[in-house]
Design an enzyme around this catalytic site. Structure first.
Site, PDB file in Angstrom:
ATOM      1  N   CYS A 218       0.860  -1.186   0.000  1.00  0.00           N
ATOM      2  CA  CYS A 218       0.000   0.000   0.000  1.00  0.00           C
ATOM      3  C   CYS A 218       0.891   1.228   0.000  1.00  0.00           C
ATOM      4  CB  CYS A 218      -0.897  -0.027   1.241  1.00  0.00           C
ATOM      5  SG  CYS A 218      -2.016   1.387   1.339  1.00  0.00           S
TER       6      CYS A 218
ATOM      7  N   HIS B 166      -9.031  -3.636  -2.490  1.00  0.00           N
ATOM      8  CA  HIS B 166      -8.076  -2.891  -1.653  1.00  0.00           C
ATOM      9  C   HIS B 166      -8.420  -1.391  -1.674  1.00  0.00           C
ATOM     10  CE1 HIS B 166      -3.772  -2.093  -0.241  1.00  0.00           C
ATOM     11  NE2 HIS B 166      -4.195  -0.901  -0.610  1.00  0.00           N
ATOM     12  N   GLU B 167      -8.704  -0.859  -2.880  1.00  0.00           N
ATOM     13  CA  GLU B 167      -8.987   0.578  -2.991  1.00  0.00           C
ATOM     14  C   GLU B 167     -10.342   0.933  -2.379  1.00  0.00           C
ATOM     15  OE1 GLU B 167      -6.503   2.268  -3.546  1.00  0.00           O
ATOM     16  OE2 GLU B 167      -5.296   0.674  -4.438  1.00  0.00           O
TER      17      GLU B 167
ATOM     18  N   HIS C 284     -10.185   1.403   1.266  1.00  0.00           N
ATOM     19  CA  HIS C 284      -9.700   2.717   1.708  1.00  0.00           C
ATOM     20  C   HIS C 284     -10.857   3.702   1.903  1.00  0.00           C
ATOM     21  CE1 HIS C 284      -5.351   2.536   1.765  1.00  0.00           C
ATOM     22  NE2 HIS C 284      -5.272   2.021   0.556  1.00  0.00           N
TER      23      HIS C 284
HETATM   24 NI    NI Z   1      -3.558   1.096  -0.284  1.00  0.00          NI
END
Ligand code: NI
Length: 211
Positions: free
Chosen positions: A108, A150-151, A154
């Site tokens: 990340c 993953h995004e 966030h």
């Molecule tokens: Ni990330």
């Protein structure tokens, strides 16, 4: 490129910054010039940082906007693991398809120098708006599915270590690379010993036959 179209690289905040734990707000109007500008700057920032994806909270903007790409060198090229040009998604939504899970390494840009093995659904469906207001809908597997998950995490204040189940599979890139190389050498040495033993045994058997 001319004038205000010049490339802009934004500052990426790191784990510990509170914006990374916040739930981001929906983008209200894709036509807003500030949104258009932010998305372009995020693409520049992702490319400059050599990343696979970037979410707006990582540049300290708590909005539901992500950018990502699947570079050829990161995918196997199999039908279910293809490269993908840079994609911008506003207000993305995802749902898993099937219940198969996959474990793979992730890094990340907000946790530089480290990586960890994260379990995630192998296959997802996602939907969001493109930067031109068009609806983007897709099914994704493997690397593509992982980077989108993953995004989107966030946007909900979730960082990949919070998804991990085995912290032995978490570490600094350099140490993990060194450990992997050492393990490989050890395996090669063990194989050589096994082969020498097999040759010796074969020799003894042949002598036995001769005797
Ligand atoms: Ni990330």
């Amino acid at each position: 490129m001319v004038g205000d179209e010049a490339m802009a690289v934004l500052k990426i905040v790191r784990m510990g910054h509170p914006v990374l734990l916040q739930k981001a707000e929906a983008v209200q109007d894709w036509r807003d010039p500030e949104i258009q500008r932010l998305a372009r700057d995020m693409v520049d920032t992702m490319i400059d940082a050599d990343g696979a994806g970037l979410a707006a909270p990582q540049v300290a903007v708590p909005l539901r906007l992500i950018v990502f790409r699947c570079r050829a060198e990161r995918v196997s090229g199999a039908p279910d693991d293809q490269a993908l040009e840079t994609r911008v998604l506003l207000n993305p939504e995802i749902e898993p398809v099937g219940d198969e899970m996959a474990l793979a390494w992730e890094g990340c840009l907000s946790i530089p120098g480290m990586r960890g093995a994260v379990p995630r659904p192998r296959r997802i469906r996602y939907r969001g708006l493109g930067l031109d207001g068009s609806v983007i809908e897709a099914e994704a597997e493997n690397f593509h599915a992982r980077v989108v998950q993953h995004e989107v995490d966030h946007l909900d204040g979730v960082l990949y270590p919070m998804r991990m189940q085995d912290f032995r599979l978490f570490g600094y890139n350099e140490e993990l690379a060194r450990a992997a190389q050492a393990a490989q050498e050890q395996e090669r040495a063990a194989q050589e010993v096994a082969e020498a033993e097999a040759r010796e045994l074969l020799g003894a058997m042949q002598e036995g036959v001769r005797g």
